[in-house]
Design a protein around this motif. Structure first.
Motif, mmCIF file in Angstrom:
data_model
loop_
_atom_site.group_PDB
_atom_site.id
_atom_site.type_symbol
_atom_site.label_atom_id
_atom_site.label_comp_id
_atom_site.label_asym_id
_atom_site.label_seq_id
_atom_site.Cartn_x
_atom_site.Cartn_y
_atom_site.Cartn_z
ATOM 1 N N ARG A 139 33.881 23.020 20.134
ATOM 2 C CA ARG A 139 34.510 23.341 18.859
ATOM 3 C C ARG A 139 36.002 22.940 18.904
ATOM 4 O O ARG A 139 36.518 22.319 17.987
ATOM 5 N N GLU A 140 36.624 23.296 20.004
ATOM 6 C CA GLU A 140 38.054 22.982 20.154
ATOM 7 C C GLU A 140 38.308 21.476 20.146
ATOM 8 O O GLU A 140 39.315 21.008 19.642
ATOM 9 N N GLN A 141 37.373 20.728 20.740
ATOM 10 C CA GLN A 141 37.638 19.294 20.927
ATOM 11 C C GLN A 141 37.248 18.431 19.725
ATOM 12 O O GLN A 141 37.433 17.224 19.754
ATOM 13 N N GLU A 142 36.685 19.063 18.715
ATOM 14 C CA GLU A 142 36.304 18.314 17.507
ATOM 15 C C GLU A 142 35.452 17.090 17.843
ATOM 16 O O GLU A 142 35.839 15.958 17.595
ATOM 17 N N LEU A 143 34.289 17.366 18.407
ATOM 18 C CA LEU A 143 33.460 16.276 18.916
ATOM 19 C C LEU A 143 32.380 15.789 17.956
ATOM 20 O O LEU A 143 31.656 14.858 18.266
ATOM 21 N N GLY A 274 38.361 9.179 21.133
ATOM 22 C CA GLY A 274 39.487 8.368 20.657
ATOM 23 C C GLY A 274 40.733 9.187 20.384
ATOM 24 O O GLY A 274 41.571 8.797 19.578
ATOM 25 N N ASN A 275 40.808 10.333 21.037
ATOM 26 C CA ASN A 275 42.002 11.168 20.929
ATOM 27 C C ASN A 275 42.458 11.423 22.366
ATOM 28 O O ASN A 275 41.754 12.079 23.146
ATOM 29 N N ALA A 276 43.637 10.876 22.689
ATOM 30 C CA ALA A 276 44.089 10.849 24.088
ATOM 31 C C ALA A 276 44.097 12.227 24.739
ATOM 32 O O ALA A 276 43.663 12.376 25.883
ATOM 33 N N SER A 277 44.537 13.234 23.996
ATOM 34 C CA SER A 277 44.644 14.541 24.640
ATOM 35 C C SER A 277 43.254 15.144 24.888
ATOM 36 O O SER A 277 42.987 15.737 25.927
ATOM 37 N N VAL A 278 42.347 14.934 23.932
ATOM 38 C CA VAL A 278 40.976 15.422 24.113
ATOM 39 C C VAL A 278 40.318 14.709 25.294
ATOM 40 O O VAL A 278 39.650 15.315 26.124
ATOM 41 N N GLU A 279 40.541 13.383 25.348
ATOM 42 C CA GLU A 279 39.907 12.603 26.413
ATOM 43 C C GLU A 279 40.415 12.994 27.792
ATOM 44 O O GLU A 279 39.645 13.034 28.756
HETATM 45 C C1 LIG Z 1 43.797 15.333 19.145
HETATM 46 O O1 LIG Z 1 43.131 16.545 19.416
HETATM 47 C C2 LIG Z 1 43.980 17.673 19.478
HETATM 48 C C3 LIG Z 1 43.137 18.845 19.961
HETATM 49 O O2 LIG Z 1 41.966 18.976 19.214
HETATM 50 C C4 LIG Z 1 44.593 17.889 18.098
HETATM 51 O O3 LIG Z 1 45.446 18.991 18.121
HETATM 52 C C5 LIG Z 1 45.360 16.622 17.711
HETATM 53 O O4 LIG Z 1 45.824 16.737 16.404
HETATM 54 C C6 LIG Z 1 44.463 15.410 17.805
HETATM 55 N N1 LIG Z 1 45.267 14.205 17.614
HETATM 56 C C7 LIG Z 1 44.930 13.268 16.751
HETATM 57 C C8 LIG Z 1 45.810 12.085 16.689
HETATM 58 O O5 LIG Z 1 43.944 13.342 16.043
#
Ligand SMILES: *[C@@H]1O[C@H](CO)[C@@H](O)[C@H](O)[C@H]1NC(C)=O
Ligand SMILES: *[C@@H]1O[C@H](CO)[C@@H](O)[C@H](O)[C@H]1NC(C)=O
Length: 358
Positions: A139-143, A274-279
């Motif tokens: 849920r947190e990672q928006e997968l 495709g989201n660096a922090s999630v990856e």
């Molecule tokens: C990447 O994911 C984080 C954590 O879910 C979120 O806070 C951030 O907005 C996202 N960044 C982009 C560019 O979507």
């Protein structure tokens, strides 16, 4: 009416007395067995006829089962090196006789590994978290978008290869849902008309199916191979896995090696959010909770990994693959320990893809 043999009249009913366990009764029964009696020619004739009929019937059954099993299945086949699993390695006619042909001529298994369960109705709302059964971390990672990309990629690869079978793999893994991961992915693919406008949930695409028992990534591969055999009657000569890029190492280095599947015929398609922090979080998590434990416990059958499987089987499911893929019985049952040379000792029994030329 036939004249009753004398011995019947005199000694009938001794069988019940025999079971009461009294000594004299046993002796009486024995003397009854060995006493002379008369039989008419008709009685002997009827006896001989029944005997001949029974023989014929047995012969016919034997021939029928032989012809049904010629090819991919062996009735009562013993698997060399399968150990105790050999006892399970047979294909019952009661199941085989219900198969009305199979999809012959396919050689490429494409697996989309399930990670969650979609329980929505409208594919347009597939980005709605309430339509999914998710782990809190998912849920947190928006997968959700990435799950759908995995599904779309699997469909795209399948449409491009007419000799492929697409298997959406994943069991009934969540205590809060009655659906399986595999069938929910397949339903989403059809609801979204990914196979083309003419295919939907009431007119499904024939070369796509679900594998509904896998409890983790290793089983995603192994069980999908078995599922491929159920559908096609043969084993795949090529495998393509679609899942997260973060899991590539685990699948290609560990799972493929554990199955001894030729690396030249094993392809991994990794798709990440495709989201660096999630990856970054995913790669770290994978290294710690996926790759590392599987490197120690190559078949995922000990303590920590076994506990995960147990947690993901809340509905006490048993899979069908000992009977539907009997050649894999030894592998399905394999769980190496100290006496095999450690928990990462590779399976040594024979496998259907051993003899294949690359
Ligand atoms: C990447 O994911 C984080 C954590 O879910 C979120 O806070 C951030 O907005 C996202 N960044 C982009 C560019 O979507
Ligand atoms: C599903 O597809 C079939 C064949 O293309 C079509 O006849 C049928 O109306 C479709 N059903 C739905 C619910 O769209």
């Amino acid at each position: 009416m036939l004249p009753t043999p004398a011995s019947f009249v005199q000694r009938g009913g001794h069988y019940t007395r025999l079971h009461s366990g009294s000594g004299p009764a046993v002796m009486q029964w024995r003397s009854y067995l060995f006493s002379r009696s008369r039989a008419t020619n008709l009685a002997v004739g009827i006896g001989a006829l029944v005997c001949a009929l029974s023989l014929l019937l047995n012969l016919q059954l034997w021939i029928a089962s032989g012809s049904a099993s010629s090819g991919d299945f062996g009735v009562g086949t013993r698997i060399s090196g399968a150990g105790s699993a050999a006892d399970f390695a047979y294909s019952p006619m009661s199941i085989l006789s219900t198969l009305n042909g199979r999809l012959r001529g396919l050689d490429h298994l494409i697996v989309v590994a399930g990670h969650a369960i979609w329980h929505g109705c409208s594919p347009n709302e597939r980005m709605d978290e309430d339509d999914w059964v998710l782990e809190p971390i998912q849920r947190e990672q928006e997968l959700l978008g990435t799950f759908f990309k995995h599904i779309s990629k699997g469909v795209e690869l399948t449409l491009a290869d007419p000799k492929s079978l697409l298997v959406f793999s994943g069991g009934q893994t969540r205590p809060t849902s009655l659906e399986t991961e595999g069938s929910s992915y397949n339903r989403l693919a059809h609801s979204a008309h990914l196979f083309g406008a003419q295919y939907n949930n009431s007119a499904p695409f024939p070369r796509a199916t679900s594998e509904q028992f896998a409890l983790d990534s290793f089983q995603n591969v192994l069980f999908s191979i078995a599922r491929f055999h159920e559908v096609t009657g043969s084993y795949p000569s090529r495998i393509t896995i679609v899942s997260f890029g973060a899991k590539k190492q685990r699948f290609s280095e560990l799972h493929a090696a554990a199955l001894r599947f030729p690396s030249g015929r094993f392809t991994y398609v990794g798709i990440d959010p495709g989201n660096a922090s999630v990856e970054r979080t995913m790669f770290d998590g994978e290294r710690q909770f996926g790759y590392a434990p599987y490197k120690e416990d190559l078949y995922g059958c000990h303590s920590g990994l076994l506990a995960k499987r147990r947690k993901r089987n809340p509905f006490f499911r048993f899979h069908s693959y000992y009977t539907s893929a009997p050649e894999l019985a030894g592998l399905l049952d394999y769980c190496p320990g100290a006496s095999d040379g450690g928990q990462s000792a590779v399976y040594k029994g024979s496998l259907p893809w051993d003899s294949r030329k690359l």
